[in-house]
Scaffold this motif. Structure first.
Motif, PDB file in Angstrom:
ATOM      1  N   GLY A 138     -34.968 -38.507 -58.169  1.00 36.72           N
ATOM      2  CA  GLY A 138     -35.132 -37.403 -59.085  1.00 36.72           C
ATOM      3  C   GLY A 138     -33.914 -37.390 -59.778  1.00 36.72           C
ATOM      4  N   ILE A 139     -32.899 -38.206 -59.425  1.00 34.80           N
ATOM      5  CA  ILE A 139     -31.728 -38.039 -60.138  1.00 34.80           C
ATOM      6  C   ILE A 139     -31.460 -38.777 -61.351  1.00 34.80           C
ATOM      7  N   ALA A 140     -31.296 -38.460 -62.511  1.00 38.71           N
ATOM      8  CA  ALA A 140     -30.882 -39.378 -63.685  1.00 38.71           C
ATOM      9  C   ALA A 140     -29.382 -39.764 -63.413  1.00 38.71           C
ATOM     10  N   LYS A 141     -29.568 -41.339 -64.048  1.00 35.77           N
ATOM     11  CA  LYS A 141     -27.950 -41.924 -63.855  1.00 35.77           C
ATOM     12  C   LYS A 141     -27.131 -41.148 -64.951  1.00 35.77           C
ATOM     13  N   GLY A 142     -25.807 -40.791 -64.617  1.00 37.90           N
ATOM     14  CA  GLY A 142     -24.929 -40.223 -65.418  1.00 37.90           C
ATOM     15  C   GLY A 142     -24.074 -41.289 -66.305  1.00 37.90           C
ATOM     16  N   ASP A 143     -23.227 -41.053 -67.310  1.00 39.17           N
ATOM     17  CA  ASP A 143     -22.758 -41.497 -68.291  1.00 39.17           C
ATOM     18  C   ASP A 143     -21.207 -41.646 -67.874  1.00 39.17           C
ATOM     19  N   PRO A 144     -20.698 -42.969 -67.216  1.00 37.24           N
ATOM     20  CA  PRO A 144     -19.291 -43.223 -66.842  1.00 37.24           C
ATOM     21  C   PRO A 144     -18.090 -42.567 -67.973  1.00 37.24           C
ATOM     22  N   VAL A 145     -18.694 -42.923 -69.310  1.00 37.23           N
ATOM     23  CA  VAL A 145     -17.689 -42.686 -70.219  1.00 37.23           C
ATOM     24  C   VAL A 145     -17.261 -41.062 -70.378  1.00 37.23           C
ATOM     25  N   LYS A 146     -18.407 -40.359 -70.278  1.00 41.66           N
ATOM     26  CA  LYS A 146     -18.289 -38.856 -70.439  1.00 41.66           C
ATOM     27  C   LYS A 146     -17.801 -38.528 -69.055  1.00 41.66           C
ATOM     28  N   GLY A 147     -17.862 -39.160 -67.966  1.00 40.26           N
ATOM     29  CA  GLY A 147     -17.459 -38.725 -66.579  1.00 40.26           C
ATOM     30  C   GLY A 147     -15.974 -39.063 -66.674  1.00 40.26           C
ATOM     31  N   LYS A 148     -15.366 -39.878 -67.299  1.00 38.29           N
ATOM     32  CA  LYS A 148     -14.083 -40.285 -67.310  1.00 38.29           C
ATOM     33  C   LYS A 148     -13.261 -39.247 -68.035  1.00 38.29           C
ATOM     34  N   GLN A 149     -13.641 -38.646 -69.157  1.00 42.18           N
ATOM     35  CA  GLN A 149     -12.994 -37.473 -69.861  1.00 42.18           C
ATOM     36  C   GLN A 149     -13.137 -36.152 -68.953  1.00 42.18           C
ATOM     37  N   ILE A 150     -14.048 -35.928 -68.193  1.00 43.79           N
ATOM     38  CA  ILE A 150     -13.822 -34.854 -67.149  1.00 43.79           C
ATOM     39  C   ILE A 150     -12.834 -35.343 -66.165  1.00 43.79           C
ATOM     40  N   VAL A 151     -12.857 -36.353 -65.436  1.00 44.00           N
ATOM     41  CA  VAL A 151     -12.039 -36.846 -64.759  1.00 44.00           C
ATOM     42  C   VAL A 151     -10.555 -36.633 -65.102  1.00 44.00           C
ATOM     43  N   ASP A 152     -10.391 -37.079 -66.352  1.00 42.43           N
ATOM     44  CA  ASP A 152      -8.886 -37.123 -66.780  1.00 42.43           C
ATOM     45  C   ASP A 152      -8.404 -35.904 -66.663  1.00 42.43           C
ATOM     46  N   THR A 153      -9.238 -34.735 -66.998  1.00 43.42           N
ATOM     47  CA  THR A 153      -8.794 -33.197 -67.272  1.00 43.42           C
ATOM     48  C   THR A 153      -9.059 -32.502 -65.983  1.00 43.42           C
ATOM     49  N   VAL A 154      -9.719 -32.882 -65.156  1.00 38.27           N
ATOM     50  CA  VAL A 154     -10.106 -32.156 -64.294  1.00 38.27           C
ATOM     51  C   VAL A 154      -9.795 -32.366 -62.590  1.00 38.27           C
ATOM     52  N   CYS A 155     -10.348 -33.828 -62.470  1.00 35.46           N
ATOM     53  CA  CYS A 155     -10.306 -34.345 -61.114  1.00 35.46           C
ATOM     54  C   CYS A 155      -8.913 -35.165 -60.711  1.00 35.46           C
ATOM     55  N   ALA A 156      -8.344 -35.851 -61.802  1.00 42.28           N
ATOM     56  CA  ALA A 156      -7.403 -36.863 -61.680  1.00 42.28           C
ATOM     57  C   ALA A 156      -6.062 -36.224 -60.881  1.00 42.28           C
ATOM     58  N   ALA A 157      -5.828 -35.209 -61.135  1.00 42.80           N
ATOM     59  CA  ALA A 157      -4.398 -34.330 -60.347  1.00 42.80           C
ATOM     60  C   ALA A 157      -4.829 -34.557 -58.848  1.00 42.80           C
ATOM     61  N   CYS A 158      -5.882 -34.597 -58.274  1.00 43.20           N
ATOM     62  CA  CYS A 158      -6.035 -34.481 -56.714  1.00 43.20           C
ATOM     63  C   CYS A 158      -6.559 -35.948 -56.367  1.00 43.20           C
ATOM     64  N   HIS A 159      -7.473 -36.494 -57.133  1.00 41.64           N
ATOM     65  CA  HIS A 159      -8.076 -37.605 -56.628  1.00 41.64           C
ATOM     66  C   HIS A 159      -7.579 -38.802 -57.401  1.00 41.64           C
ATOM     67  N   GLY A 160      -6.805 -38.765 -58.283  1.00 38.18           N
ATOM     68  CA  GLY A 160      -6.498 -39.937 -58.973  1.00 38.18           C
ATOM     69  C   GLY A 160      -7.412 -40.311 -60.279  1.00 38.18           C
ATOM     70  N   ALA A 161      -6.817 -40.863 -61.147  1.00 45.05           N
ATOM     71  CA  ALA A 161      -7.623 -41.224 -62.434  1.00 45.05           C
ATOM     72  C   ALA A 161      -8.519 -42.080 -62.061  1.00 45.05           C
ATOM     73  N   ASP A 162      -8.223 -43.123 -61.217  1.00 41.95           N
ATOM     74  CA  ASP A 162      -9.320 -44.098 -61.006  1.00 41.95           C
ATOM     75  C   ASP A 162      -9.960 -43.920 -59.391  1.00 41.95           C
ATOM     76  N   GLY A 163      -9.813 -42.648 -59.246  1.00 45.70           N
ATOM     77  CA  GLY A 163     -10.477 -42.251 -58.113  1.00 45.70           C
ATOM     78  C   GLY A 163      -9.885 -42.649 -56.453  1.00 45.70           C
ATOM     79  N   ASN A 164      -8.542 -43.114 -56.738  1.00 41.87           N
ATOM     80  CA  ASN A 164      -7.795 -43.459 -55.566  1.00 41.87           C
ATOM     81  C   ASN A 164      -6.622 -42.437 -55.408  1.00 41.87           C
ATOM     82  N   SER A 165      -6.907 -41.370 -54.515  1.00 37.73           N
ATOM     83  CA  SER A 165      -6.160 -40.278 -54.277  1.00 37.73           C
ATOM     84  C   SER A 165      -4.735 -40.841 -53.488  1.00 37.73           C
ATOM     85  N   VAL A 166      -3.631 -40.309 -53.765  1.00 33.85           N
ATOM     86  CA  VAL A 166      -2.348 -40.509 -53.289  1.00 33.85           C
ATOM     87  C   VAL A 166      -2.128 -39.546 -51.919  1.00 33.85           C
TER      88      VAL A 166
END
Length: 203
Positions: free
Chosen positions: A22-50
């Protein structure tokens, strides 16, 4: 007891599969925009946290990531920082972020404490018959890749993070999962630490 464990795993598998449909696939391009501004500080821009306190998300299954963000937003999974982050995301945002991270490549990691590897390997591969502890790889696979839409990838994850999650499952406070709480309740602190070290080196 073994039969009860198998039934619990089977139920979780069926529930995960039904939910995934029941879950539609997401858009990774739009996801990257959110990651760069919200998630990268803790989880890394590529998802590999330090930092070992922050999980590596690169290569994690898309549906699993989506479900965890939902759990944080609903308060079902307790974490003040992630509650704040997830609360600002729409359902589409969560799907997009999950899609982006799932397509990133996790970096290989070596176990920090090699002395714990023999015990960790035993627990992961065969469990502990004395305490009726099942093998971790039964659900998470020989290489820690998990099963998409059912069980999360754990390979190459920070050992400290894995150990913390096992302790949380055992306490059944910050994290609640019938199957994992039962598994963790059968583990000693030494077994948790050892298997966490072993898992961190899987790839």
């Amino acid at each position: 007891m073994k039969r009860m464990m198998l039934l619990a795993v089977a139920a979780a598998t069926l529930a995960g599969s039904a939910w995934a449909e029941g879950i539609a696939k997401g858009d990774p391009v739009k996801g990257k925009q959110i990651v760069d501004t919200v998630c990268a500080a803790c989880h890394g821009a590529d998802g590999n946290s330090v930092a070992s306190a922050n999980p590596t998300l690169a290569g994690q299954h898309e549906v699993y990531l989506y479900n965890q963000l939902q759990a944080f937003k609903k308060g079902e999974r307790k974490n003040p920082i992630m509650l704040g982050m997830a609360s600002a995301l729409s359902d589409a945002d969560m799907r997009n972020v999950a899609s982006y991270f799932s397509q990133q490549k996790p970096k290989a990691r070596e176990a920090a404490n090699k002395e714990l590897m023999p015990l960790g390997a035993k627990i992961y591969r065969v469990g502990n018959p004395a305490s009726h502890l099942p093998a971790c790889m039964a659900c998470h696979g020989p290489a820690g890749n998990g099963i998409p839409d059912q069980f999360p990838r754990v390979g190459s994850q920070h050992a400290a993070y894995i150990a913390k999650q096992l302790a949380d499952f055992k306490a059944a406070t910050d994290r609640k999962n019938v199957t994992m709480s039962d598994v963790a309740s059968r583990m000693t602190d030494a077994e948790m630490k050892a298997v966490a070290e072993y898992i961190s080196g899987l790839r």
